[in-house]
Design an enzyme around this catalytic site. Sequence first.
Site, PDB file in Angstrom:
ATOM      1  N   HIS A   1       0.877  -1.173   0.000  1.00  0.00           N
ATOM      2  CA  HIS A   1       0.000   0.000   0.000  1.00  0.00           C
ATOM      3  C   HIS A   1       0.918   1.228   0.000  1.00  0.00           C
ATOM      4  O   HIS A   1       2.035   1.174   0.531  1.00  0.00           O
ATOM      5  CB  HIS A   1      -0.827  -0.041   1.291  1.00  0.00           C
ATOM      6  CG  HIS A   1      -1.868   1.016   1.430  1.00  0.00           C
ATOM      7  ND1 HIS A   1      -1.568   2.296   1.816  1.00  0.00           N
ATOM      8  CD2 HIS A   1      -3.213   0.977   1.267  1.00  0.00           C
ATOM      9  CE1 HIS A   1      -2.685   3.004   1.874  1.00  0.00           C
ATOM     10  NE2 HIS A   1      -3.696   2.228   1.540  1.00  0.00           N
TER      11      HIS A   1
ATOM     12  N   ASP B   1       2.875  -4.327   8.446  1.00  0.00           N
ATOM     13  CA  ASP B   1       1.685  -3.512   8.230  1.00  0.00           C
ATOM     14  C   ASP B   1       0.475  -4.429   8.409  1.00  0.00           C
ATOM     15  O   ASP B   1       0.187  -5.257   7.549  1.00  0.00           O
ATOM     16  CB  ASP B   1       1.757  -2.921   6.809  1.00  0.00           C
ATOM     17  CG  ASP B   1       0.477  -2.226   6.394  1.00  0.00           C
ATOM     18  OD1 ASP B   1      -0.513  -2.281   7.142  1.00  0.00           O
ATOM     19  OD2 ASP B   1       0.480  -1.627   5.299  1.00  0.00           O
TER      20      ASP B   1
ATOM     21  N   GLN C   1      -4.669  -4.927   7.163  1.00  0.00           N
ATOM     22  CA  GLN C   1      -5.673  -5.839   6.598  1.00  0.00           C
ATOM     23  C   GLN C   1      -5.787  -7.169   7.339  1.00  0.00           C
ATOM     24  O   GLN C   1      -6.600  -8.010   6.962  1.00  0.00           O
ATOM     25  CB  GLN C   1      -5.369  -6.109   5.115  1.00  0.00           C
ATOM     26  CG  GLN C   1      -5.536  -4.902   4.229  1.00  0.00           C
ATOM     27  CD  GLN C   1      -6.955  -4.343   4.235  1.00  0.00           C
ATOM     28  OE1 GLN C   1      -7.914  -5.028   4.563  1.00  0.00           O
ATOM     29  NE2 GLN C   1      -7.083  -3.074   3.889  1.00  0.00           N
TER      30      GLN C   1
ATOM     31  N   LYS D   1     -10.427  -0.214  10.730  1.00  0.00           N
ATOM     32  CA  LYS D   1     -10.560  -1.473   9.984  1.00  0.00           C
ATOM     33  C   LYS D   1     -10.846  -2.634  10.940  1.00  0.00           C
ATOM     34  O   LYS D   1     -10.903  -3.785  10.537  1.00  0.00           O
ATOM     35  CB  LYS D   1      -9.292  -1.746   9.181  1.00  0.00           C
ATOM     36  CG  LYS D   1      -9.058  -0.686   8.088  1.00  0.00           C
ATOM     37  CD  LYS D   1      -7.929  -1.073   7.186  1.00  0.00           C
ATOM     38  CE  LYS D   1      -7.362   0.096   6.410  1.00  0.00           C
ATOM     39  NZ  LYS D   1      -8.020   0.347   5.140  1.00  0.00           N
TER      40      LYS D   1
ATOM     41  N   CYS E   1      -4.664   2.284  -3.694  1.00  0.00           N
ATOM     42  CA  CYS E   1      -3.464   2.900  -3.100  1.00  0.00           C
ATOM     43  C   CYS E   1      -2.244   2.012  -3.320  1.00  0.00           C
ATOM     44  O   CYS E   1      -1.412   1.839  -2.421  1.00  0.00           O
ATOM     45  CB  CYS E   1      -3.643   3.176  -1.612  1.00  0.00           C
ATOM     46  SG  CYS E   1      -4.879   4.408  -1.263  1.00  0.00           S
TER      47      CYS E   1
END
Length: 410
Positions: free
Chosen positions: A127, A204, A207, A230, A368
Site C-alpha cells: 500500500h 503492516d 488488513q 478497519k 493505493c
Amino acid sequence: MNTSNNVLNMDEIRGQFPILHQQIEGHPLVYLDNAATTQKPQAVIQAITDFYTQCNANVHRGAHHLSDEATRRYEKARDTVANFIHAHDRKEVIWTSGTTEGINIIANGMAQRLQSGDEVLVTEMEHHANLVTWQQACLRSGATLKIAPIHDNGTLDTEAFAALLSQKTKMVALPHVSNALGTVNPVKELTALSKEQGALVLIDGAQSIAHGNVNVSDIGCDFYVFSGHKLFGPTGIGVLWGKEKVLQDWPVWQTGGEMIAEVTYESSTWGELPNRLEAGTPNIAGAIALAAAIDWFTSLDLNAVQAHEQALMASALKQAQAFEGLTIIGNAANKMGVLSFILQGCHPADIGFLLDRQGIAIRTGDHCAQPLMRRLNLPGTARASFSVYNTLEEVDALFIALKKVQNMLA
Ligand code: PMP
C-alpha cells in the site's frame, strides 16, 4: 455470544450493526468494502456516547473525578489492545491516528539512523502508506530502497526476498495481508529471515487485524501497526506496537505536552514509554471505542469467525472462477478478506457504479497501490472485501448483480 459448535449467530451479529439495515437505491445494502473500513457495532457507538456523556475530560493531568475516570478508561483500553495482540507489556502499545501514522513514526526515526549504503526492503505489493513512506525516508537519508518481487499469482517471491536480504538491510517493512490481492504473507518466516541479517522488521497489519488472532510476540517482528477503523472501531485512532527495547530510545516523533520528562527554556528531556511517542492530547474517545471494538470482536468465537470468513471466500472464489469473462487478480493459496477481479470489457469504475445502483458497495481503482497495478499491467481492479457480518447470501447477491452489470456493459 460464544458459540460452542463453531457457528456464528449471524442474525445476532448483524443486529449489532445499525448501518447495515438500510436500503440503497431500493435494495438492501450489501456492504463489501470492508478492506477500506469496517462498520461499527452498537457497542462502539455507545462507548463514544458514554465517554462524552459520562466522563469527558483530559487524561493524565486532571485533579478531578472526570479526569480520573477518563484516564482509567483510556489506559484500560491500552491493556485491551496489549492483550489482544499478545504484547509483552502495555508500554509497547502506542496510540496513533492509524496505520499510516504508525509507519511514519518508525520511518521518521529510521531516516535519522539510516545512511548511504544501508538498505530498506519492502515488497511489490505495498500500500502507498508502506511504500511512499519508506521511499521518502530513503531519499532523505541516502539509503537504498529495495523491492522484493511478487509472482504473477500475487504471492511474494520468497526466494528473491531472501536473496535481497544482507547485512546492509537495516529495515524490512511488509504487509501481513495485501489490501489489493488478499495475499497472506508468511510474516513469521520472513521476519526470522530478516532477523538473521540483523534488520528491524515492521509488519503492516492494516488488513490482518480484523480477521482473527494476531500474535505479535509469536511473529517476532519489531513493530506491528494497524488502524482502529478497519477493526470495527472509529477513524482517527490506531496502534503502533513495538518491542520495548527498540521503542524505548526511538527518536521522538512529535514534541509537546505529555511526552517530556523535564523542560527548561534551553532544552528538554523525554519521558518514558508509551508517553514519549504520544505528544499532546490524544484521541481519548477513539482509544476507548477501539477497546470496545476489540471487546466486541473477542466476544465472538474467533475460530468460528475464521471459518465463516473462509466459507465466504471459498464461495466467492468458486463463483468468480465460474463467471465467464472474470479474471481473479491475486491467486495465492492463502488469501484473506479480499477478492480483486477484472471483468472483460468492463471498466472497474463502471462495475462499482452499477453495483452501487443495486445496493452493493465495493471498491474500485488502484487501491493505493499504483506500482503494484503497473506491475500487474492493470489500470485497477474491482475489489469485494468481506467481514464477519457478511453472509453467503450477500456473496451470491454480488455475483447476481455482477451478471446484470456484465449484460448492461456488454
Ligand atoms: N496498509 C494497508 C495494507 C492498508 O490496506 C491501508 C488502508 N487501506 C493502510 C496501510 C493505510 O491505513 P490508514 O489509511 O487507516 O492509515
